[in-house]
Design a protein around this motif. Structure first.
Motif, PDB file in Angstrom:
ATOM      1  N   HIS A 140     -11.835 -31.472 -54.377  1.00 28.30           N
ATOM      2  CA  HIS A 140     -12.341 -31.706 -53.084  1.00 28.30           C
ATOM      3  C   HIS A 140     -11.091 -31.895 -51.729  1.00 28.30           C
ATOM      4  CE1 HIS A 140     -16.147 -30.033 -53.487  1.00 28.30           C
ATOM      5  NE2 HIS A 140     -15.633 -30.269 -54.279  1.00 28.30           N
ATOM      6  N   THR A 168     -20.934 -27.715 -60.366  1.00 25.90           N
ATOM      7  CA  THR A 168     -20.488 -27.749 -60.591  1.00 25.90           C
ATOM      8  C   THR A 168     -19.893 -29.697 -60.498  1.00 25.90           C
ATOM      9  OG1 THR A 168     -19.592 -25.906 -61.386  1.00 25.90           O
ATOM     10  CG2 THR A 168     -18.040 -28.014 -62.403  1.00 25.90           C
ATOM     11  N   ASP A 169     -19.898 -30.051 -59.833  1.00 24.37           N
ATOM     12  CA  ASP A 169     -19.312 -31.855 -59.320  1.00 24.37           C
ATOM     13  C   ASP A 169     -20.568 -32.226 -59.514  1.00 24.37           C
ATOM     14  OD1 ASP A 169     -16.741 -30.356 -57.813  1.00 24.37           O
ATOM     15  OD2 ASP A 169     -17.679 -30.173 -56.563  1.00 24.37           O
ATOM     16  N   ARG A 217     -20.044 -30.506 -49.599  1.00 27.84           N
ATOM     17  CA  ARG A 217     -20.514 -30.195 -50.170  1.00 27.84           C
ATOM     18  C   ARG A 217     -20.332 -30.346 -51.694  1.00 27.84           C
ATOM     19  NH1 ARG A 217     -22.642 -31.726 -45.486  1.00 27.84           N
ATOM     20  NH2 ARG A 217     -23.668 -30.449 -44.787  1.00 27.84           N
ATOM     21  N   THR A 233     -20.077 -28.577 -55.453  1.00 29.61           N
ATOM     22  CA  THR A 233     -20.373 -27.435 -56.030  1.00 29.61           C
ATOM     23  C   THR A 233     -21.310 -28.392 -57.443  1.00 29.61           C
ATOM     24  OG1 THR A 233     -18.970 -27.670 -57.374  1.00 29.61           O
ATOM     25  CG2 THR A 233     -18.420 -26.478 -55.295  1.00 29.61           C
TER      26      THR A 233
END
Length: 304
Positions: free
Chosen positions: A252, A297-298, A293, A295
């Motif tokens: 990010h 997956t994160d 924000r 995801t």
């Protein structure tokens, strides 16, 4: 009354275009609207619990900049001090008269000696004096939110809080306190407090590296109670930064602390983040985290 979360649109992650409203909003006690990203004042007097002292001008600048960045929730305590630096006095000096929308939360319960140690907890007969001292130092007629902080210096525990919480409930009825909270508690203590008076917020240790209070967080979210993690970046507890959080940060273009704060804000709508710092630069980075924000997956990688 239940709280409610209002999501915000995704903000530009540049520090020039971000303010605390990017994190969304919460109605504390179902009535007082605040941004979900606030400021914790523990590090204003000293860079750690045992110092060194923060330069007074730096501390005042951080508070003033926080307001400029849209922070409308400051968390403090009378026992946040190092030598002659007291968080409440710094807040008063920097911000009084306060903006109409500013919520100042404080904590009572711990008794801290001049040597900095926390040897004991205040009994029911001592809590009124602690509340009144917060009122005097902050220059307020009423405190927006007062937590009863129980247990020792580490994890939740201790016995009944009923006698002590009843004192705060009485002061709420007198108009000296608007909202009540509890801190460092277990589920049973929260329920005990709720039988005495409405609880608007719980402040417990919680972070991406320490998720043991997930069940209590779920309870708070279901009941419209704000959950306000202390040491959201680890603090004196388990270190937050690790390889997983660094990988997410790299994806990010953020730093690890921003990801840790974003994880908190993304993990439950009931969470209000209150990172503290004595640096204007770090403050700006923390506020910018409100627009990050993560995801699915994160979140899966960080929660594993």
């Amino acid at each position: 009354m239940p709280g409610r979360w209002f999501p915000s649109t995704l903000a530009d992650m540049t520090t020039q275009n971000i303010d605390a409203s990017a994190a969304g909003h919460w109605l504390l006690g179902g009535e007082q609207k605040i941004n979900r990203l606030g400021f914790g004042a523990m590090r204003l007097p000293g860079r750690s619990w045992n110092g060194p002292a923060v330069d007074r001008a730096d501390a005042l600048a951080v508070l003033q900049r926080a307001i400029e960045l849209g922070v409308d929730h400051i968390d403090t305590a009378d026992f946040y001090f190092f030598e002659d630096n007291h968080a409440n006095e710094l807040i008063h000096s920097a911000l009084h008269p306060y903006p109409d929308n500013l919520l100042i939360a404080t904590k009572v319960g711990p008794k801290r000696g001049s040597d900095g140690e926390l040897p004991s907890e205040a009994g029911p007969g001592e809590l009124r004096e602690q509340v009144e001292r917060n009122l005097r130092m902050l220059g307020l007629d009423r405190l927006d939110l007062v937590y009863l902080r129980v247990g020792g210096a580490t994890g939740p525990g201790g016995g009944s809080l009923a006698d002590r919480f009843a004192v705060l409930a009485e002061m709420r009825d007198e108009g000296l306190i608007r909202h009540l909270g509890v801190s460092n508690v277990v589920q049973e203590q929260l329920a005990e407090a709720q039988r005495i008076s409405p609880v608007a917020a719980v402040q417990n240790h919680y972070s991406v590296a320490s998720q043991t209070d997930a069940a209590l967080l779920k309870t708070c979210a279901e009941q419209g109670i704000a959950f306000v993690p202390f040491f959201p970046l680890g603090g004196g507890f388990k270190e937050v930064q690790n390889e997983r959080i660094n990988r997410v940060a790299d994806r990010h273009g953020a730093n690890w602390a921003q990801v840790a704060l974003a994880w908190l804000l993304n993990s439950s709508p009931a969470i209000l983040a209150i990172p503290g710092t004595a640096s204007v630069a770090h403050l700006t980075e923390n506020v910018a985290a409100g627009s990050l924000r993560l995801t699915a997956t994160d979140l899966a990688e960080l929660t594993a």
